[in-house]
Design a protein around this motif. Sequence first.
Motif, mmCIF file in Angstrom:
data_model
loop_
_atom_site.group_PDB
_atom_site.id
_atom_site.type_symbol
_atom_site.label_atom_id
_atom_site.label_comp_id
_atom_site.label_asym_id
_atom_site.label_seq_id
_atom_site.Cartn_x
_atom_site.Cartn_y
_atom_site.Cartn_z
ATOM 1 N N LYS A 184 -1.710 -45.748 9.188
ATOM 2 C CA LYS A 184 -0.563 -45.436 10.043
ATOM 3 C C LYS A 184 -0.462 -46.457 11.180
ATOM 4 C CE LYS A 184 2.246 -41.848 11.135
ATOM 5 N NZ LYS A 184 2.605 -40.766 11.902
ATOM 6 N N GLN A 185 -1.629 -46.788 11.737
ATOM 7 C CA GLN A 185 -1.663 -47.779 12.822
ATOM 8 C C GLN A 185 -1.076 -49.112 12.338
ATOM 9 O OE1 GLN A 185 -5.678 -48.764 13.924
ATOM 10 N NE2 GLN A 185 -5.026 -50.057 15.648
ATOM 11 N N LEU A 186 -1.452 -49.516 11.131
ATOM 12 C CA LEU A 186 -0.910 -50.757 10.568
ATOM 13 C C LEU A 186 0.599 -50.658 10.410
ATOM 14 C CD1 LEU A 186 -0.981 -53.501 9.052
ATOM 15 C CD2 LEU A 186 -1.511 -52.224 6.953
ATOM 16 N N VAL A 187 1.055 -49.558 9.848
ATOM 17 C CA VAL A 187 2.492 -49.425 9.567
ATOM 18 C C VAL A 187 3.297 -49.384 10.878
ATOM 19 C CG1 VAL A 187 4.258 -47.992 8.460
ATOM 20 C CG2 VAL A 187 2.060 -48.339 7.340
ATOM 21 N N MET A 188 2.779 -48.706 11.883
ATOM 22 C CA MET A 188 3.476 -48.663 13.176
ATOM 23 C C MET A 188 3.548 -50.064 13.783
ATOM 24 S SD MET A 188 4.366 -45.590 13.294
ATOM 25 C CE MET A 188 5.091 -45.419 14.897
ATOM 26 N N ALA A 189 2.459 -50.799 13.679
ATOM 27 C CA ALA A 189 2.444 -52.161 14.230
ATOM 28 C C ALA A 189 3.433 -53.048 13.473
ATOM 29 C CB ALA A 189 1.037 -52.743 14.145
ATOM 30 N N LEU A 190 3.485 -52.890 12.138
ATOM 31 C CA LEU A 190 4.434 -53.687 11.351
ATOM 32 C C LEU A 190 5.865 -53.315 11.694
ATOM 33 C CD1 LEU A 190 2.649 -53.663 7.881
ATOM 34 C CD2 LEU A 190 3.174 -55.704 9.254
ATOM 35 N N LYS A 191 6.051 -52.048 11.937
ATOM 36 C CA LYS A 191 7.396 -51.575 12.291
ATOM 37 C C LYS A 191 7.848 -52.235 13.593
ATOM 38 C CE LYS A 191 9.300 -47.296 13.834
ATOM 39 N NZ LYS A 191 8.987 -45.890 14.053
ATOM 40 N N ALA A 192 6.941 -52.291 14.558
ATOM 41 C CA ALA A 192 7.274 -52.928 15.834
ATOM 42 C C ALA A 192 7.526 -54.421 15.624
ATOM 43 C CB ALA A 192 6.149 -52.700 16.830
ATOM 44 N N ILE A 193 6.677 -55.040 14.792
ATOM 45 C CA ILE A 193 6.837 -56.475 14.526
ATOM 46 C C ILE A 193 8.183 -56.741 13.853
ATOM 47 C CG2 ILE A 193 5.984 -58.367 13.047
ATOM 48 C CD1 ILE A 193 3.112 -57.309 13.693
ATOM 49 N N SER A 194 8.563 -55.872 12.968
ATOM 50 C CA SER A 194 9.822 -56.113 12.246
ATOM 51 C C SER A 194 11.029 -55.708 13.090
ATOM 52 C CB SER A 194 9.824 -55.354 10.923
ATOM 53 O OG SER A 194 9.926 -53.977 11.166
ATOM 54 N N GLY A 195 10.757 -55.204 14.287
ATOM 55 C CA GLY A 195 11.853 -54.890 15.199
ATOM 56 C C GLY A 195 12.579 -53.620 14.862
ATOM 57 N N GLN A 196 11.963 -52.775 14.024
ATOM 58 C CA GLN A 196 12.621 -51.531 13.679
ATOM 59 C C GLN A 196 12.177 -50.432 14.623
ATOM 60 O OE1 GLN A 196 12.041 -50.454 9.675
ATOM 61 N NE2 GLN A 196 13.144 -52.214 8.880
ATOM 62 N N HIS A 197 13.047 -49.472 14.821
ATOM 63 C CA HIS A 197 12.671 -48.406 15.741
ATOM 64 C C HIS A 197 12.617 -47.043 15.071
ATOM 65 C CE1 HIS A 197 12.530 -51.225 18.943
ATOM 66 N NE2 HIS A 197 13.700 -51.681 18.554
ATOM 67 N N SER A 198 13.048 -46.995 13.823
ATOM 68 C CA SER A 198 12.870 -45.719 13.136
ATOM 69 C C SER A 198 12.421 -45.975 11.712
ATOM 70 C CB SER A 198 14.185 -44.942 13.115
ATOM 71 O OG SER A 198 15.146 -45.684 12.405
ATOM 72 N N ILE A 199 11.461 -45.201 11.279
ATOM 73 C CA ILE A 199 10.984 -45.358 9.900
ATOM 74 C C ILE A 199 11.960 -44.648 8.964
ATOM 75 C CG2 ILE A 199 9.183 -44.708 8.256
ATOM 76 C CD1 ILE A 199 7.105 -45.290 10.240
ATOM 77 N N LEU A 239 -0.577 -46.098 1.567
ATOM 78 C CA LEU A 239 -0.036 -47.236 2.329
ATOM 79 C C LEU A 239 1.271 -47.728 1.710
ATOM 80 C CD1 LEU A 239 -0.245 -49.333 4.575
ATOM 81 C CD2 LEU A 239 -1.776 -50.674 3.114
ATOM 82 N N ARG A 240 1.292 -47.816 0.382
ATOM 83 C CA ARG A 240 2.536 -48.240 -0.284
ATOM 84 C C ARG A 240 3.676 -47.282 0.067
ATOM 85 N NH1 ARG A 240 -1.034 -48.907 -4.614
ATOM 86 N NH2 ARG A 240 -1.694 -51.063 -4.563
ATOM 87 N N GLN A 241 3.328 -46.011 0.068
ATOM 88 C CA GLN A 241 4.351 -44.990 0.367
ATOM 89 C C GLN A 241 4.881 -45.154 1.796
ATOM 90 O OE1 GLN A 241 4.158 -41.102 1.116
ATOM 91 N NE2 GLN A 241 6.182 -41.048 0.136
ATOM 92 N N MET A 242 3.961 -45.334 2.744
ATOM 93 C CA MET A 242 4.373 -45.503 4.150
ATOM 94 C C MET A 242 5.182 -46.784 4.333
ATOM 95 S SD MET A 242 1.103 -44.544 6.519
ATOM 96 C CE MET A 242 -0.238 -43.642 5.818
ATOM 97 N N LEU A 243 4.737 -47.856 3.670
ATOM 98 C CA LEU A 243 5.453 -49.133 3.808
ATOM 99 C C LEU A 243 6.855 -49.030 3.205
ATOM 100 C CD1 LEU A 243 2.649 -51.727 2.946
ATOM 101 C CD2 LEU A 243 3.735 -51.409 5.168
ATOM 102 N N SER A 244 6.961 -48.258 2.133
ATOM 103 C CA SER A 244 8.268 -48.181 1.470
ATOM 104 C C SER A 244 9.292 -47.483 2.369
ATOM 105 C CB SER A 244 8.140 -47.459 0.127
ATOM 106 O OG SER A 244 7.831 -46.116 0.354
ATOM 107 N N MET A 245 8.800 -46.815 3.412
ATOM 108 C CA MET A 245 9.740 -46.180 4.339
ATOM 109 C C MET A 245 10.231 -47.147 5.415
ATOM 110 S SD MET A 245 7.713 -42.645 4.316
ATOM 111 C CE MET A 245 8.517 -41.714 5.578
ATOM 112 N N LEU A 246 9.587 -48.304 5.497
ATOM 113 C CA LEU A 246 10.112 -49.345 6.393
ATOM 114 C C LEU A 246 11.261 -50.026 5.651
ATOM 115 C CD1 LEU A 246 6.938 -51.191 7.780
ATOM 116 C CD2 LEU A 246 8.466 -49.698 9.047
ATOM 117 N N LYS A 247 12.455 -49.943 6.230
ATOM 118 C CA LYS A 247 13.647 -50.346 5.457
ATOM 119 C C LYS A 247 13.606 -51.784 4.952
ATOM 120 C CE LYS A 247 16.743 -47.255 7.890
ATOM 121 N NZ LYS A 247 16.188 -47.336 9.247
#
Length: 395
Positions: free
Chosen positions: A380-395, A299-307
């Motif tokens: 992955k589901q969590l990270v995708m949801a956070l990505k959408a919440i943060s308004g990002q469109h690419s990891i 999870l840390r690894q996936m989150l670290s890819m969210l800019k």
Amino acid sequence: MLDIEQIRSHTPGVSESTHLLACGSALMPQQVVDAIIDHTQLEVRIGGYEAHAYRKAELEAVYDLVASHIGAKTNEIALVENATVAWCQAFYALPLKSGDRILTCEAEYAANYLAFLQRARRDNLKIDVIPGDASGAVDIRALEAMIDDNVGLIAITWIPTNGGLVNPAAEIGKIARKHNIPYLLDACQAVGQMPVDVGELHCDFLSATGRKFLRGPRGTGFLYVAEKWLDILEPVTIDLFSASWESVNEYKLRRDARRFETWENSYALRAGLGAALKYADDLGLAGIQQRAWGLAASLRQMLSMLKTCQIRDAGSENCAIVSFTIDNVDPFAAVRELHRQGIIIGTSTPKSTMLDAISRNLPVLMRAAPHYYNTEAELKQLVMALKAISGQHSI
Ligand SMILES: Cc1ncc(COP(=O)(O)O)c(C=O)c1O
């Protein structure tokens, strides 16, 4: 290797939501639920006192299960309603004298620190905080340098409520033992996610809850009191279970750690705690740790890819609690939105670990804690949801 499919089939909650908050209150296995309901139904059928008498042997065995889970003896265990009660029973009973110093850590939990403040004011004690090392964990050398004849207690939180830090509890214990200083260890977040052995930890007292990584019911906790303290510590409050009324002006305390209990208890919840301990022990704590910590590392690894995401865990070795913030995202609103989507994580506010929050300048954090029953797909589901919440469109 854990059989994750089978474990998930034992866990009804996994079909309700993506539950990633074992550090709050984990999902109970069906075996735990069955034990609680079964005992409650027995109480319904034959009465509460009668159900207790009928199940006496199994309920007594819960003490053995706790003891063997942490490498203690049965007479060193008290079963209480939560970790705070367990911790306070030991802390307030300790005979500290005016001028004594309490050494604690930056990650200390709010409830414990509030108790330090109360006793410091009442008993003229001094609270000294051991600085963190470069990683934020308790600095062992700094601790050693702080020891003097006035240190009356070392009280540490092993794993804090607000992130993945794992303090060097056993190293601290060695120092406490070497200098003959009482050592009170808050293991609330550790029990159930990793092996715990009071012998290796060299602790005198250890407190824990049932509802977090152990997957037991809410309203359960336990205290370990090393045998050598049993004759020394007088509980702050006593009743007719912790002591016996010997003659009009005499009482005698129990000889075991149950002197820190009171007479009335929820035996249904106690049966559930026993089932949780059995479940964890059957799986094996080493495998549980490997899986839960592995998922957290993923999870840390996936989150670290969210800019815009910043991982906020201190320490060089990280456990199954992952703390993070996302730039310009309100953690409370994000957690609410995730809940709406069926993804359960939580927040941790500076007031629950104030020293750490001040020292690292922490805002409100989001915290996710995968347990061994979670899956990479859920992360992955969590990270995708956070990505959408943060308004990002690419990891
Ligand atoms: C590190 C730590 N210690 C103690 C506690 C208190 O546990 P309880 O709520 O069971 O009293 C918590 C609860 O979150 C915790 O995280």
